[in-house]
Write an enzyme that holds these catalytic residues in place. Structure first.
Site, mmCIF file in Angstrom:
data_model
loop_
_atom_site.group_PDB
_atom_site.id
_atom_site.type_symbol
_atom_site.label_atom_id
_atom_site.label_comp_id
_atom_site.label_asym_id
_atom_site.label_seq_id
_atom_site.Cartn_x
_atom_site.Cartn_y
_atom_site.Cartn_z
ATOM 1 N N TYR A 142 0.872 -1.179 0.000
ATOM 2 C CA TYR A 142 0.000 0.000 0.000
ATOM 3 C C TYR A 142 0.912 1.233 0.000
ATOM 4 O O TYR A 142 1.858 1.313 0.790
ATOM 5 C CB TYR A 142 -0.837 -0.060 1.283
ATOM 6 C CG TYR A 142 -1.836 1.050 1.451
ATOM 7 C CD1 TYR A 142 -2.878 1.219 0.550
ATOM 8 C CD2 TYR A 142 -1.745 1.906 2.538
ATOM 9 C CE1 TYR A 142 -3.799 2.232 0.723
ATOM 10 C CE2 TYR A 142 -2.668 2.920 2.720
ATOM 11 C CZ TYR A 142 -3.696 3.079 1.804
ATOM 12 O OH TYR A 142 -4.595 4.075 1.994
ATOM 13 N N ASP A 188 -0.165 -6.755 6.651
ATOM 14 C CA ASP A 188 -1.352 -5.929 6.414
ATOM 15 C C ASP A 188 -2.425 -6.865 5.862
ATOM 16 O O ASP A 188 -2.339 -7.333 4.725
ATOM 17 C CB ASP A 188 -1.008 -4.809 5.417
ATOM 18 C CG ASP A 188 -2.181 -3.864 5.168
ATOM 19 O OD1 ASP A 188 -3.348 -4.293 5.330
ATOM 20 O OD2 ASP A 188 -1.937 -2.704 4.788
ATOM 21 N N LYS A 233 -12.101 -0.157 6.086
ATOM 22 C CA LYS A 233 -12.567 -0.896 4.916
ATOM 23 C C LYS A 233 -13.716 -1.846 5.304
ATOM 24 O O LYS A 233 -14.774 -1.385 5.658
ATOM 25 C CB LYS A 233 -11.390 -1.637 4.283
ATOM 26 C CG LYS A 233 -10.175 -0.718 3.988
ATOM 27 C CD LYS A 233 -10.377 0.160 2.785
ATOM 28 C CE LYS A 233 -9.325 1.243 2.608
ATOM 29 N NZ LYS A 233 -7.959 0.793 2.505
#
Ligand SMILES: *Cc1c(COP(=O)(O)O)cnc(C)c1O
Length: 399
Positions: A112, A184, A209
């Site tokens: 990310y 992650d 999310k």
């Protein structure tokens, strides 16, 4: 663990203690900075262990945050969870809890992007050197280990490009060399992958999310095993990390429906990915459940399913041409983030956020988040969009 409850039951019961909710179903929102003590003895008792779950000071949490922490800890099967005001804060907080000046760390090249920005910015300033690794490296990651390698930061599947990593191999070789592994786990949620069970030290979620699930909160979590939890907690306290009780409340509520939401995200995404696979405008479908996706067989081996986020590589064209695809959409809007009930579309160029691998593809990458709408409606909108894209490219080719 002697508790053998099934996951769907855990999603409903976890974090719901009577002493926190006082007999209502949802633990209420405790808004607090100051907590009051009746006697000096009580003050001393409650200050003795600031990490005990008793009211002490708002920054250390209230039953609203503790309920969420406990639920995530139970789902991830960890020793404890810390909450942060965003997923990025959870990532930086977890890394900071394990590294010190002079260390070397390894980060997946498919990370990310803000993880990379942190590593190349603040971490470098602190004298921590980040090196990137090919997400498909597997146990060959050991060739990158140095005497001062402290940590591996993994993310599987990769952001934008969805490479699935051989996490068990990476974790095993890291452990042999006394190196921490942080994962992650946002894409998989605690339901589809349990990195701590595989031997990782910390598992991170952008609660923003799927756990939040409604595109209306910013929140992050880091769940640690026994060997790293104290350090994670100490660092979070020193950094003054905390999160709002309103957001924690909404995240706890999100957890109750995570299982049913995720099943529909998965089903809808598989249906749409299969349809896209048959389209002439689509070169590849980068969905871990499809063979086009690098590491697909590892996904099959390690994950309990898939969520609603994947990418496609379009045939021909370049990023400016994707405007023809996305601009007239009504159900698929462009937006960062994902994991809410709504579908999203995002042209996203991985070329600039790579350093040890080179991103080469025959066309632009478009990331899709498949929401809970009816797939017939989603498919007809994608069909019209892909036709516009193809027509636009043909027109340009004709001059
Ligand atoms: C969105 C995201 C984050 C960051 O979460 P925020 O809450 O937006 O800070 C971290 N990791 C992954 C994989 C993400 O998709």
């Amino acid at each position: 663990m002697t508790d053998t409850k099934k996951t769907d039951t855990r999603l409903i019961t976890s974090g719901r203690r009577k002493e926190w909710s006082h007999g209502v179903v949802n633990p209420p929102v405790y808004r607090a900075s100051t907590c009051l003590f009746e006697t000096y003895a009580e003050l001393r008792e409650r200050c003795a262990d600031p990490s005990a779950k008793q009211l002490f000071y708002g920054r250390k949490g209230t039953p609203t945050q503790w309920a969420l922490e406990e639920a995530i800890t139970e789902l991830e099967v960890g020793a404890g969870t810390m909450l942060y005001p965003s997923g990025v804060a959870a990532i930086t907080g977890a890394i900071l809890s394990l590294v010190r000046t002079g260390d070397h760390i390894l980060i997946t090249d498919s990370a990310y992007e803000p993880t990379r920005t942190f590593a190349n910015g603040l971490l470098r300033q602190m004298g921590v050197e980040a090196e990137y690794y090919d997400p498909l490296i597997g146990d060959e990651i050991k060739t990158l280990f140095r005497d001062n390698t402290r940590l591996v930061m993994a993310e599987s599947p990769g952001s934008l490009t969805f490479e699935v990593q051989d996490l068990p191999a990476i974790i095993e070789t890291a452990k042999e060399n006394n190196i921490f592994v942080v994962v992650d786990n946002t894409w998989a949620t605690p339901l589809l992958l349990k990195p701590l069970d595989m031997g990782a030290d910390i598992s991170i979620h952008a609660v923003t999310k799927y756990i939040g699930g409604h595109s209306d909160i910013m929140l992050g979590s880091a769940t640690a095993n026994e060997r790293t939890f104290r350090s994670l907690q100490r660092t979070a306290y020193q950094l003054g990390q905390t999160c709002s009780p309103d957001d924690a409340f909404l995240a706890s509520r999100g957890i109750r429906t995570l299982g049913v939401r995720l099943k529909v995200h998965e089903e809808n995404a598989l249906k749409i990915a299969a349809w896209l696979k048959g389209r002439p405008e689509v070169a590849k479908v980068l969905h871990p459940a499809f063979e086009d996706c690098p590491g697909h067989e590892l996904w099959e081996r390690d994950f309990a399913g898939s969520s609603g986020l994947f990418s496609i590589i379009l045939k021909g064209g370049d990023y400016p041409d994707t405007a023809a695809l996305v601009d007239e959409m009504t159900l698929f809007k462009m937006g960062f983030s994902w994991g809410g009930y709504e579908s999203l579309i995002l042209p996203s160029d991985p070329r600039d956020s790579r350093s040890v691998t080179k991103w080469e593809a025959e066309g632009p990458v478009v990331r899709l988040h498949i929401g809970l709408e009816d797939t017939d409606d989603l498919i007809s909108e994608l069909e019209a969009g892909l036709e516009r894209y193809a027509a636009h490219i043909n027109k340009q080719a004709a001059g």
